[in-house]
Design a protein around this motif. Structure first.
Motif, PDB file in Angstrom:
ATOM      1  N   MET A 164      -0.859 -23.376 -35.803  1.00  0.00           N
ATOM      2  CA  MET A 164       0.397 -22.671 -36.129  1.00  0.00           C
ATOM      3  C   MET A 164       0.631 -21.469 -35.220  1.00  0.00           C
ATOM      4  SD  MET A 164       2.394 -24.175 -38.197  1.00  0.00           S
ATOM      5  CE  MET A 164       3.692 -23.018 -38.024  1.00  0.00           C
ATOM      6  N   ASP A 165      -0.424 -20.731 -34.897  1.00  0.00           N
ATOM      7  CA  ASP A 165      -0.233 -19.538 -34.071  1.00  0.00           C
ATOM      8  C   ASP A 165       0.154 -19.878 -32.631  1.00  0.00           C
ATOM      9  OD1 ASP A 165      -2.732 -20.550 -33.437  1.00  0.00           O
ATOM     10  OD2 ASP A 165      -3.739 -18.612 -33.468  1.00  0.00           O
ATOM     11  N   ARG A 203       9.643 -23.885 -37.308  1.00  0.00           N
ATOM     12  CA  ARG A 203       8.346 -24.090 -37.969  1.00  0.00           C
ATOM     13  C   ARG A 203       8.311 -25.458 -38.659  1.00  0.00           C
ATOM     14  NH1 ARG A 203       5.043 -23.527 -42.298  1.00  0.00           N
ATOM     15  NH2 ARG A 203       3.220 -22.227 -42.097  1.00  0.00           N
ATOM     16  N   LEU A 206       2.620 -21.915 -31.842  1.00  0.00           N
ATOM     17  CA  LEU A 206       4.066 -22.093 -31.760  1.00  0.00           C
ATOM     18  C   LEU A 206       4.723 -20.886 -31.100  1.00  0.00           C
ATOM     19  CD1 LEU A 206       6.649 -23.667 -32.300  1.00  0.00           C
ATOM     20  CD2 LEU A 206       6.634 -22.750 -34.638  1.00  0.00           C
ATOM     21  N   TYR A 227       8.023 -28.204 -36.089  1.00  0.00           N
ATOM     22  CA  TYR A 227       6.672 -28.182 -35.507  1.00  0.00           C
ATOM     23  C   TYR A 227       5.686 -28.910 -36.426  1.00  0.00           C
ATOM     24  CZ  TYR A 227       2.667 -25.944 -33.090  1.00  0.00           C
ATOM     25  OH  TYR A 227       1.526 -25.677 -32.382  1.00  0.00           O
ATOM     26  N   ILE A 228       5.821 -28.681 -37.714  1.00  0.00           N
ATOM     27  CA  ILE A 228       4.960 -29.347 -38.699  1.00  0.00           C
ATOM     28  C   ILE A 228       5.336 -30.827 -38.819  1.00  0.00           C
ATOM     29  CG2 ILE A 228       4.394 -29.454 -41.163  1.00  0.00           C
ATOM     30  CD1 ILE A 228       4.619 -26.324 -41.127  1.00  0.00           C
ATOM     31  N   HIS A 278      -1.336 -31.506 -40.915  1.00  0.00           N
ATOM     32  CA  HIS A 278      -0.722 -30.181 -41.088  1.00  0.00           C
ATOM     33  C   HIS A 278      -1.664 -29.137 -40.485  1.00  0.00           C
ATOM     34  CE1 HIS A 278       0.948 -26.585 -42.877  1.00  0.00           C
ATOM     35  NE2 HIS A 278       2.011 -27.296 -43.246  1.00  0.00           N
ATOM     36  N   PRO A 279      -1.138 -28.230 -39.645  1.00  0.00           N
ATOM     37  CA  PRO A 279      -2.017 -27.268 -38.975  1.00  0.00           C
ATOM     38  C   PRO A 279      -2.848 -26.402 -39.929  1.00  0.00           C
ATOM     39  CG  PRO A 279       0.298 -26.884 -38.408  1.00  0.00           C
ATOM     40  CD  PRO A 279       0.255 -28.092 -39.264  1.00  0.00           C
ATOM     41  N   ASP A 280      -2.299 -26.042 -41.058  1.00  0.00           N
ATOM     42  CA  ASP A 280      -3.049 -25.191 -41.991  1.00  0.00           C
ATOM     43  C   ASP A 280      -4.184 -25.947 -42.665  1.00  0.00           C
ATOM     44  OD1 ASP A 280      -1.329 -23.106 -41.339  1.00  0.00           O
ATOM     45  OD2 ASP A 280      -0.025 -23.457 -43.060  1.00  0.00           O
TER      46      ASP A 280
END
Length: 194
Positions: free
Chosen positions: A126-127, A155, A129, A158-159, A35-37
């Motif tokens: 995330m940024d 979103r 995307l 993408y995740i 997960h990007p975060d």
């Protein structure tokens, strides 16, 4: 490490000892990386412990694993997982994940994955995307229309794409052999990976 000068071998030994303290095994590291975060949180934590991204990428270069994801290098060092090149990860995802996507959606996510193969995990933040949407479609409005997706759908896809990308196929995994407790030099690790 702060003002202390250390060699690459010592950096690898310290990283080898540190990673298992942060995670409950390779699966935990992979789950957080997908997960990007939480990937950003992993990198921030490693940075706080003295393993900044520049040092991690240097280790990756010295190991001659620039075509692999940084996750693969971390998993190899800490858990003896065999590295997988980014292009192979993408090939596996396209085989399974892309079957459920419409043609334009498949084209868009292939566009993103092409950047990932060339440049690595940073392309999956995330940024990024929004950047990909602007490059490919010029606006969010056009992207939503052409992809037939809402912002939330984009979103989520993408995740989900990243989750599929970092998911480990159990039947194709090859584990490197390493004796527990033995300290390896970087040269020995590279020899083992051949």
């Amino acid at each position: 490490f702060g003002d202390e000068l250390i060699g690459v071998d010592e950096l690898v030994v310290r990283l080898f000892g540190a990673i298992p303290r942060f995670f409950d095994g390779a699966e935990d590291l992979r789950k957080k990386w997908e997960h990007p975060d939480t990937r950003k949180e992993v990198l921030d934590r490693l940075e706080q412990e003295g393993f900044g991204e520049d040092k991690l990428l240097m280790i990756q270069r010295v190991m001659q694993k620039e075509k692999c994801d940084l996750l693969d290098v971390l998993e190899y060092l800490a858990y003896s997982e065999q590295p997988i090149e980014r292009a192979e990860r993408v090939r596996r995802v396209k085989e399974k994940y892309f079957n459920d996507l419409a043609e334009e959606q498949s084209n868009f996510f292939t566009f993103i994955l092409d950047f990932y193969v060339r440049n690595g995990f940073k392309e999956l933040a995330m940024d990024k995307l929004k950047d990909f949407i602007n490059i490919k479609y010029n606006s969010m409005t056009d992207a939503k229309r052409m992809l037939n997706m809402t912002v939330q759908d984009l979103r989520a896809q993408y995740i989900a794409l990243q989750s599929a990308l970092y998911n480990k196929p159990s039947d194709t995994t090859v584990r490197a052999r390493r004796l527990k407790g033995k300290r390896y030099t970087l040269t020995e690790m590279m020899e083992e990976m051949k």
